[in-house]
Design a protein around this motif. Structure first.
Motif, PDB file in Angstrom:
ATOM      1  N   GLU A  88      20.475  -4.647  20.947  1.00  0.00           N
ATOM      2  CA  GLU A  88      19.351  -3.701  20.985  1.00  0.00           C
ATOM      3  C   GLU A  88      18.884  -3.417  22.418  1.00  0.00           C
ATOM      4  OE1 GLU A  88      16.617  -4.850  17.754  1.00  0.00           O
ATOM      5  OE2 GLU A  88      15.266  -3.349  18.645  1.00  0.00           O
ATOM      6  N   ARG A  89      18.808  -4.481  23.208  1.00  0.00           N
ATOM      7  CA  ARG A  89      18.359  -4.320  24.603  1.00  0.00           C
ATOM      8  C   ARG A  89      19.309  -3.420  25.393  1.00  0.00           C
ATOM      9  NH1 ARG A  89      18.661  -8.028  28.564  1.00  0.00           N
ATOM     10  NH2 ARG A  89      17.472  -7.065  30.241  1.00  0.00           N
ATOM     11  N   ASP A  90      20.611  -3.680  25.200  1.00  0.00           N
ATOM     12  CA  ASP A  90      21.629  -2.879  25.898  1.00  0.00           C
ATOM     13  C   ASP A  90      21.552  -1.425  25.458  1.00  0.00           C
ATOM     14  OD1 ASP A  90      22.797  -4.893  27.431  1.00  0.00           O
ATOM     15  OD2 ASP A  90      23.996  -5.592  25.749  1.00  0.00           O
ATOM     16  N   ALA A  91      21.334  -1.216  24.161  1.00  0.00           N
ATOM     17  CA  ALA A  91      21.242   0.150  23.636  1.00  0.00           C
ATOM     18  C   ALA A  91      20.077   0.881  24.315  1.00  0.00           C
ATOM     19  CB  ALA A  91      21.063   0.117  22.124  1.00  0.00           C
ATOM     20  N   LYS A  92      18.976   0.178  24.445  1.00  0.00           N
ATOM     21  CA  LYS A  92      17.787   0.757  25.086  1.00  0.00           C
ATOM     22  C   LYS A  92      18.096   1.133  26.537  1.00  0.00           C
ATOM     23  CE  LYS A  92      12.950   0.044  24.659  1.00  0.00           C
ATOM     24  NZ  LYS A  92      11.857  -0.804  24.370  1.00  0.00           N
ATOM     25  N   LEU A  93      18.755   0.223  27.190  1.00  0.00           N
ATOM     26  CA  LEU A  93      19.128   0.417  28.595  1.00  0.00           C
ATOM     27  C   LEU A  93      20.029   1.644  28.753  1.00  0.00           C
ATOM     28  CD1 LEU A  93      18.373  -1.878  30.683  1.00  0.00           C
ATOM     29  CD2 LEU A  93      20.832  -2.255  30.862  1.00  0.00           C
ATOM     30  N   ILE A  94      20.979   1.774  27.836  1.00  0.00           N
ATOM     31  CA  ILE A  94      21.915   2.905  27.878  1.00  0.00           C
ATOM     32  C   ILE A  94      21.147   4.214  27.729  1.00  0.00           C
ATOM     33  CG2 ILE A  94      23.781   4.056  26.576  1.00  0.00           C
ATOM     34  CD1 ILE A  94      24.892   1.215  26.018  1.00  0.00           C
ATOM     35  N   MET A  95      20.195   4.234  26.788  1.00  0.00           N
ATOM     36  CA  MET A  95      19.418   5.470  26.572  1.00  0.00           C
ATOM     37  C   MET A  95      18.586   5.810  27.809  1.00  0.00           C
ATOM     38  SD  MET A  95      18.414   5.370  22.522  1.00  0.00           S
ATOM     39  CE  MET A  95      17.849   3.702  22.385  1.00  0.00           C
ATOM     40  N   GLU A  96      18.024   4.779  28.418  1.00  0.00           N
ATOM     41  CA  GLU A  96      17.221   5.012  29.636  1.00  0.00           C
ATOM     42  C   GLU A  96      18.109   5.526  30.769  1.00  0.00           C
ATOM     43  OE1 GLU A  96      13.991   1.527  28.623  1.00  0.00           O
ATOM     44  OE2 GLU A  96      15.317   1.248  30.351  1.00  0.00           O
ATOM     45  N   LYS A  97      19.266   4.874  30.897  1.00  0.00           N
ATOM     46  CA  LYS A  97      20.200   5.246  31.961  1.00  0.00           C
ATOM     47  C   LYS A  97      20.667   6.691  31.789  1.00  0.00           C
ATOM     48  CE  LYS A  97      23.963   3.099  34.370  1.00  0.00           C
ATOM     49  NZ  LYS A  97      25.045   2.155  34.365  1.00  0.00           N
ATOM     50  N   ALA A  98      20.957   7.041  30.528  1.00  0.00           N
ATOM     51  CA  ALA A  98      21.428   8.401  30.234  1.00  0.00           C
ATOM     52  C   ALA A  98      20.340   9.409  30.601  1.00  0.00           C
ATOM     53  CB  ALA A  98      21.795   8.516  28.766  1.00  0.00           C
ATOM     54  N   GLU A  99      19.114   9.077  30.258  1.00  0.00           N
ATOM     55  CA  GLU A  99      18.006   9.993  30.541  1.00  0.00           C
ATOM     56  C   GLU A  99      17.827  10.182  32.047  1.00  0.00           C
ATOM     57  OE1 GLU A  99      14.365   9.027  28.519  1.00  0.00           O
ATOM     58  OE2 GLU A  99      13.368  10.756  29.460  1.00  0.00           O
ATOM     59  N   MET A 100      17.889   9.067  32.767  1.00  0.00           N
ATOM     60  CA  MET A 100      17.713   9.134  34.223  1.00  0.00           C
ATOM     61  C   MET A 100      18.834   9.934  34.888  1.00  0.00           C
ATOM     62  SD  MET A 100      16.059   5.502  35.102  1.00  0.00           S
ATOM     63  CE  MET A 100      17.324   4.982  36.189  1.00  0.00           C
ATOM     64  N   ALA A 101      20.016   9.813  34.328  1.00  0.00           N
ATOM     65  CA  ALA A 101      21.182  10.505  34.915  1.00  0.00           C
ATOM     66  C   ALA A 101      21.285  11.947  34.405  1.00  0.00           C
ATOM     67  CB  ALA A 101      22.451   9.737  34.591  1.00  0.00           C
ATOM     68  N   GLY A 102      20.371  12.341  33.562  1.00  0.00           N
ATOM     69  CA  GLY A 102      20.375  13.710  33.018  1.00  0.00           C
ATOM     70  C   GLY A 102      21.531  13.947  32.055  1.00  0.00           C
ATOM     71  N   LYS A 103      22.017  12.869  31.403  1.00  0.00           N
ATOM     72  CA  LYS A 103      23.109  13.022  30.434  1.00  0.00           C
ATOM     73  C   LYS A 103      22.511  13.196  29.045  1.00  0.00           C
ATOM     74  CE  LYS A 103      26.054  12.215  33.667  1.00  0.00           C
ATOM     75  NZ  LYS A 103      27.258  11.490  33.940  1.00  0.00           N
ATOM     76  N   LYS A 104      23.232  13.973  28.237  1.00  0.00           N
ATOM     77  CA  LYS A 104      22.756  14.221  26.874  1.00  0.00           C
ATOM     78  C   LYS A 104      23.275  13.094  25.984  1.00  0.00           C
ATOM     79  CE  LYS A 104      22.692  18.624  24.420  1.00  0.00           C
ATOM     80  NZ  LYS A 104      23.454  19.870  24.360  1.00  0.00           N
ATOM     81  N   LEU A 105      22.391  12.297  25.392  1.00  0.00           N
ATOM     82  CA  LEU A 105      22.831  11.259  24.455  1.00  0.00           C
ATOM     83  C   LEU A 105      22.193  11.572  23.108  1.00  0.00           C
ATOM     84  CD1 LEU A 105      23.145   7.484  25.112  1.00  0.00           C
ATOM     85  CD2 LEU A 105      22.070   8.268  23.020  1.00  0.00           C
TER      86      LEU A 105
END
Ligand code: 3PG
Length: 393
Positions: free
Chosen positions: A243-260
């Protein structure tokens, strides 16, 4: 460029330890439901056989904890016996006197398949003594197990350091085709990721974000992401440790301007009444468990796939082995097949879904790897292949 079996000279009479990935899907009666990984290995086996090598094959199947009869490679041995020209025998152990005797008795050009290497815990621990024992059984090591090359196990990484080595035709093909998707300049790069191997895949996904422009999440993976987002997932399967990693991935995607994107509707069943028919909901609650993506998600994801410049897909969208939960996965296979993008599909279940949908001929490249393919596209290398000797120019 890695040394391949074509670079190996004087193979006649030599014992070749061939590591393959025969981790194939089996039904409840232990019938192989998709033999792609075995079929793709046949050219390497035939070549080694024609050269007069004594071929000792090692593979894993599933993730057994010690010996598990249902994870035996015996069904694979039967398949090889029916489909290879040379003589094939099976040894229900990997080490010990029996294996040694069987290897000694092996004739030139013939095959001995050893039992599931993961029945030994030393395999995934990459135990040095265990690797040494494996190496002592052979003259040459050939790594053709692309699907597991992202893991440093005894029977790939461990043994490769101890013997003269090369890759087989399957690995050669994988490298050639995956280099194509890495170098393909057309954008956007859409990654469709599903399946249930959440723990190992989220780790790779975290880095993969930098490569992809759009990430579409489905399957059991999606429920862990939805839960990490604070959504109610009812009683759907999810992996709390990720769950923590999933959260991190979503945050990272948002910061990088990637569509998840995550599923916006689901095919669910109520736990309490298994006889009830599955139905579609947008938000899950209580005793509902998700088994497939819903029609709105299919449409949303299909649109992204249609506009893609290149596509990578790994992991089904639901429990597609069961007809009633296969629609989302089949819809994704069809969307990828209809897209003009260069597409790579990887992973045992995903490849089996593509075959089930009847669209295999319209996919750019069908990779035998799942997590390994994801990691190769991300890094351009894999630990168990890095250790294989380079071709001498
Ligand atoms: C796969 O199916 O992706 C490979 O066989 C590797 O299996 P593993 O994830 O259990 O190591």
């Amino acid at each position: 460029m890695k040394r391949t079996i074509k670079d190996l000279k004087a193979l006649r009479g030599k014992v070749v330890l061939l590591r393959v990935d025969f981790n194939v899907p089996l039904d409840e009666n232990e019938n192989i439901t998709d033999a792609t990984r075995i079929i793709n290995e046949i050219p390497t086996i035939n070549y080694l056989s024609e050269q007069g090598a004594k071929i000792v094959i090692i593979s894993h199947l599933g993730r057994p904890e010690g010996f598990e009869l249902r994870k035996s490679l015996w069904p694979v041995a039967l398949y090889l016996m029916k489909n290879l020209k040379c003589n094939v025998s099976f040894c229900n152990t990997v080490l010990g006197d029996e294996a040694v005797e069987r290897i000694k008795a092996l004739r030139e050009g013939n095959v001995l398949l050893l039992e599931n290497i993961r029945f030994y815990k030393e395999e995934t621990q990459c135990d040095k003594k265990f690797s040494k024992k494996l190496a002592s059984m052979a003259d040459i090591f050939v790594d053709d197990a692309f699907g597991v090359a992202h893991r440093e196990n005894a029977s790939n990484y461990g043994v490769a350091r101890l013997l003269p080595n090369a890759v087989g035709f399957l690995v050669e093909q994988e490298i050639e085709n995956l280099t194509k998707i890495i170098e393909e300049p057309k954008q956007p790069f859409v990654a469709l990721i599903g399946g249930a191997k959440v723990k190992s895949k989220v780790k790779i996904l975290e880095r993969f974000i930098e490569k992809a422009d759009v990430i579409l999440i489905g399957g059991a993976m999606a429920y862990t992401f939805l839960r990490a987002k604070g959504e109610n997932i009812g009683t759907s399967i999810y992996y709390p440790e990720s769950e923590r990693d999933a959260k991190l991935i979503m945050e990272k995607a948002e910061m990088a301007g990637k569509k998840l994107l995550l599923p916006v509707d689901h095919l669910v069943v109520r736990d309490s009444d298994k006889k009830q028919k599955p139905f579609i909901v947008e938000s899950m609650k209580g005793d509902m468990a998700g088994f497939d993506i819903g029609p709105k998600t299919m449409k949303l994801y299909a649109k992204e796939l249609k506009n893609a410049g290149k596509i990578f897909w790994n992991g089904p969208m639901g429990l597609f082995e069961k007809e009633e939960y296969s629609q989302g996965t089949i819809a994704m296979a069809q969307a990828i097949a209809s897209s003009k993008a260069f597409s790579v599909v990887g992973g045992g279940d995903t490849v089996s879904a593509v075959n089930k949908a009847g669209v295999a001929g319209r996919i750019g490249f069908i990779s035998t790897g799942g997590g390994a393919t994801l990691e190769y596209i991300e890094k351009g290398s894999l630990p168990a292949l890095d250790i294989i000797q380079e071709r001498v120019k």
